[in-house]
Design a protein around this motif. Structure first.
Motif, PDB file in Angstrom:
ATOM      1  N   MET A  75      -2.086  -0.914   1.747  1.00  0.00           N
ATOM      2  CA  MET A  75      -1.833  -1.169   0.352  1.00  0.00           C
ATOM      3  C   MET A  75      -2.546  -0.099  -0.476  1.00  0.00           C
ATOM      4  O   MET A  75      -3.709   0.207  -0.246  1.00  0.00           O
ATOM      5  CB  MET A  75      -2.365  -2.569   0.006  1.00  0.00           C
ATOM      6  N   ILE A  76      -1.813   0.441  -1.444  1.00  0.00           N
ATOM      7  CA  ILE A  76      -2.362   1.483  -2.311  1.00  0.00           C
ATOM      8  C   ILE A  76      -2.190   1.019  -3.755  1.00  0.00           C
ATOM      9  O   ILE A  76      -1.089   0.640  -4.167  1.00  0.00           O
ATOM     10  CB  ILE A  76      -1.648   2.829  -2.081  1.00  0.00           C
ATOM     11  N   ILE A  77      -3.289   1.027  -4.509  1.00  0.00           N
ATOM     12  CA  ILE A  77      -3.253   0.592  -5.904  1.00  0.00           C
ATOM     13  C   ILE A  77      -3.211   1.817  -6.799  1.00  0.00           C
ATOM     14  O   ILE A  77      -4.032   2.726  -6.673  1.00  0.00           O
ATOM     15  CB  ILE A  77      -4.475  -0.279  -6.242  1.00  0.00           C
ATOM     16  N   LEU A  78      -2.230   1.815  -7.695  1.00  0.00           N
ATOM     17  CA  LEU A  78      -2.084   2.884  -8.672  1.00  0.00           C
ATOM     18  C   LEU A  78      -2.462   2.356 -10.050  1.00  0.00           C
ATOM     19  O   LEU A  78      -1.925   1.331 -10.491  1.00  0.00           O
ATOM     20  CB  LEU A  78      -0.634   3.386  -8.714  1.00  0.00           C
ATOM     21  N   ASP A  79      -3.379   3.023 -10.714  1.00  0.00           N
ATOM     22  CA  ASP A  79      -3.702   2.688 -12.099  1.00  0.00           C
ATOM     23  C   ASP A  79      -2.663   3.364 -12.985  1.00  0.00           C
ATOM     24  O   ASP A  79      -2.417   4.575 -12.866  1.00  0.00           O
ATOM     25  CB  ASP A  79      -5.102   3.180 -12.468  1.00  0.00           C
ATOM     26  N   LEU A 126      11.461   1.331  -9.149  1.00  0.00           N
ATOM     27  CA  LEU A 126      10.865   1.274  -7.818  1.00  0.00           C
ATOM     28  C   LEU A 126      11.741   0.481  -6.848  1.00  0.00           C
ATOM     29  O   LEU A 126      11.737   0.765  -5.649  1.00  0.00           O
ATOM     30  CB  LEU A 126       9.444   0.708  -7.881  1.00  0.00           C
ATOM     31  N   GLU A 127      12.484  -0.498  -7.362  1.00  0.00           N
ATOM     32  CA  GLU A 127      13.442  -1.203  -6.503  1.00  0.00           C
ATOM     33  C   GLU A 127      14.537  -0.250  -6.030  1.00  0.00           C
ATOM     34  O   GLU A 127      14.976  -0.319  -4.883  1.00  0.00           O
ATOM     35  CB  GLU A 127      14.063  -2.393  -7.247  1.00  0.00           C
ATOM     36  N   GLU A 128      14.973   0.644  -6.910  1.00  0.00           N
ATOM     37  CA  GLU A 128      15.970   1.643  -6.529  1.00  0.00           C
ATOM     38  C   GLU A 128      15.440   2.571  -5.438  1.00  0.00           C
ATOM     39  O   GLU A 128      16.201   3.081  -4.626  1.00  0.00           O
ATOM     40  CB  GLU A 128      16.424   2.444  -7.747  1.00  0.00           C
ATOM     41  N   ASP A 129      14.113   2.787  -5.436  1.00  0.00           N
ATOM     42  CA  ASP A 129      13.478   3.615  -4.398  1.00  0.00           C
ATOM     43  C   ASP A 129      13.264   2.836  -3.102  1.00  0.00           C
ATOM     44  O   ASP A 129      12.752   3.378  -2.130  1.00  0.00           O
ATOM     45  CB  ASP A 129      12.121   4.140  -4.880  1.00  0.00           C
ATOM     46  N   LYS A 130      13.613   1.545  -3.101  1.00  0.00           N
ATOM     47  CA  LYS A 130      13.477   0.667  -1.922  1.00  0.00           C
ATOM     48  C   LYS A 130      12.020   0.504  -1.490  1.00  0.00           C
ATOM     49  O   LYS A 130      11.712   0.428  -0.313  1.00  0.00           O
ATOM     50  CB  LYS A 130      14.313   1.198  -0.747  1.00  0.00           C
ATOM     51  N   LEU A 131      11.118   0.451  -2.467  1.00  0.00           N
ATOM     52  CA  LEU A 131       9.702   0.278  -2.167  1.00  0.00           C
ATOM     53  C   LEU A 131       9.323  -1.195  -2.244  1.00  0.00           C
ATOM     54  O   LEU A 131       9.948  -1.972  -2.970  1.00  0.00           O
ATOM     55  CB  LEU A 131       8.848   1.070  -3.156  1.00  0.00           C
ATOM     56  N   VAL A 133       0.125  -0.742 -10.415  1.00  0.00           N
ATOM     57  CA  VAL A 133       1.253  -0.917  -9.499  1.00  0.00           C
ATOM     58  C   VAL A 133       0.650  -0.862  -8.104  1.00  0.00           C
ATOM     59  O   VAL A 133      -0.042   0.096  -7.758  1.00  0.00           O
ATOM     60  CB  VAL A 133       2.315   0.189  -9.670  1.00  0.00           C
ATOM     61  N   THR A 134       0.887  -1.904  -7.323  1.00  0.00           N
ATOM     62  CA  THR A 134       0.372  -1.966  -5.966  1.00  0.00           C
ATOM     63  C   THR A 134       1.523  -1.694  -5.009  1.00  0.00           C
ATOM     64  O   THR A 134       2.543  -2.378  -5.041  1.00  0.00           O
ATOM     65  CB  THR A 134      -0.243  -3.340  -5.667  1.00  0.00           C
ATOM     66  N   ILE A 135       1.362  -0.665  -4.187  1.00  0.00           N
ATOM     67  CA  ILE A 135       2.383  -0.261  -3.228  1.00  0.00           C
ATOM     68  C   ILE A 135       1.996  -0.796  -1.857  1.00  0.00           C
ATOM     69  O   ILE A 135       0.890  -0.552  -1.375  1.00  0.00           O
ATOM     70  CB  ILE A 135       2.507   1.286  -3.160  1.00  0.00           C
ATOM     71  N   ASP A 136       2.908  -1.511  -1.234  1.00  0.00           N
ATOM     72  CA  ASP A 136       2.693  -2.011   0.114  1.00  0.00           C
ATOM     73  C   ASP A 136       3.388  -1.037   1.067  1.00  0.00           C
ATOM     74  O   ASP A 136       4.563  -1.192   1.374  1.00  0.00           O
ATOM     75  CB  ASP A 136       3.258  -3.422   0.268  1.00  0.00           C
ATOM     76  N   GLY A 137       2.645  -0.016   1.453  1.00  0.00           N
ATOM     77  CA  GLY A 137       3.229   1.006   2.318  1.00  0.00           C
ATOM     78  C   GLY A 137       2.268   2.157   2.519  1.00  0.00           C
ATOM     79  O   GLY A 137       1.093   2.080   2.162  1.00  0.00           O
ATOM     80  N   CYS A 138       2.792   3.229   3.043  1.00  0.00           N
ATOM     81  CA  CYS A 138       1.990   4.401   3.395  1.00  0.00           C
ATOM     82  C   CYS A 138       1.800   5.334   2.194  1.00  0.00           C
ATOM     83  O   CYS A 138       2.326   5.088   1.112  1.00  0.00           O
ATOM     84  CB  CYS A 138       2.673   5.155   4.530  1.00  0.00           C
ATOM     85  N   ASN A 161       3.347   8.266  -2.908  1.00  0.00           N
ATOM     86  CA  ASN A 161       3.764   9.526  -3.529  1.00  0.00           C
ATOM     87  C   ASN A 161       5.130   9.385  -4.187  1.00  0.00           C
ATOM     88  O   ASN A 161       5.365   9.924  -5.275  1.00  0.00           O
ATOM     89  CB  ASN A 161       3.779  10.658  -2.498  1.00  0.00           C
ATOM     90  N   THR A 162       6.038   8.664  -3.522  1.00  0.00           N
ATOM     91  CA  THR A 162       7.356   8.411  -4.101  1.00  0.00           C
ATOM     92  C   THR A 162       7.206   7.629  -5.400  1.00  0.00           C
ATOM     93  O   THR A 162       7.840   7.946  -6.413  1.00  0.00           O
ATOM     94  CB  THR A 162       8.246   7.631  -3.109  1.00  0.00           C
ATOM     95  N   ALA A 163       6.369   6.596  -5.395  1.00  0.00           N
ATOM     96  CA  ALA A 163       6.145   5.782  -6.587  1.00  0.00           C
ATOM     97  C   ALA A 163       5.542   6.611  -7.711  1.00  0.00           C
ATOM     98  O   ALA A 163       5.966   6.509  -8.869  1.00  0.00           O
ATOM     99  CB  ALA A 163       5.249   4.597  -6.259  1.00  0.00           C
ATOM    100  N   ILE A 164       4.561   7.434  -7.395  1.00  0.00           N
ATOM    101  CA  ILE A 164       3.919   8.290  -8.411  1.00  0.00           C
ATOM    102  C   ILE A 164       4.948   9.217  -9.037  1.00  0.00           C
ATOM    103  O   ILE A 164       4.985   9.383 -10.263  1.00  0.00           O
ATOM    104  CB  ILE A 164       2.742   9.073  -7.795  1.00  0.00           C
ATOM    105  N   SER A 165       5.801   9.807  -8.225  1.00  0.00           N
ATOM    106  CA  SER A 165       6.841  10.698  -8.729  1.00  0.00           C
ATOM    107  C   SER A 165       7.828   9.950  -9.623  1.00  0.00           C
ATOM    108  O   SER A 165       8.198  10.429 -10.705  1.00  0.00           O
ATOM    109  CB  SER A 165       7.569  11.353  -7.559  1.00  0.00           C
ATOM    110  N   THR A 166       8.246   8.770  -9.191  1.00  0.00           N
ATOM    111  CA  THR A 166       9.175   7.961  -9.974  1.00  0.00           C
ATOM    112  C   THR A 166       8.549   7.545 -11.304  1.00  0.00           C
ATOM    113  O   THR A 166       9.188   7.630 -12.360  1.00  0.00           O
ATOM    114  CB  THR A 166       9.613   6.717  -9.177  1.00  0.00           C
ATOM    115  N   LEU A 167       7.294   7.111 -11.257  1.00  0.00           N
ATOM    116  CA  LEU A 167       6.605   6.729 -12.490  1.00  0.00           C
ATOM    117  C   LEU A 167       6.472   7.909 -13.438  1.00  0.00           C
ATOM    118  O   LEU A 167       6.652   7.766 -14.651  1.00  0.00           O
ATOM    119  CB  LEU A 167       5.230   6.138 -12.156  1.00  0.00           C
TER     120      LEU A 167
END
Length: 65
Positions: free
Chosen positions: A1-5, A22-27, A38-43, A48-54
């Motif tokens: 789990m990775i937490i993004l502020d 983020l749903e479109e990114d299938k995260l 935003v808490t990412i449940d993944g690697c 990185n995908t979430a950060i780019s999308t945000l």
């Protein structure tokens, strides 16, 4: 789990925009308006995908260390 502020999360509309993108990114994730995170449940690649999308949405996301 990775937490993004994500300090720019100000309202429920922000949460909706982030959730849709983020749903479109299938995260697997959760968004907290109260904590402005935003808490990412993944690697790291998922984070990185979430950060780019945000970033594309105009939000600054910083991974907690």
């Amino acid at each position: 789990m990775i937490i993004l502020d994500v300090p720019e999360i100000h309202c429920h509309k922000c949460v909706e925009r982030i959730t849709k993108a983020l749903e479109e990114d299938k995260l697997t994730f959760s968004v907290s308006l109260e904590e402005k995170t935003v808490t990412i449940d993944g690697c790291q690649n998922c984070a990185n995908t979430a950060i780019s999308t945000l970033d594309d949405l105009g939000f600054t996301a910083i991974a907690r260390t």
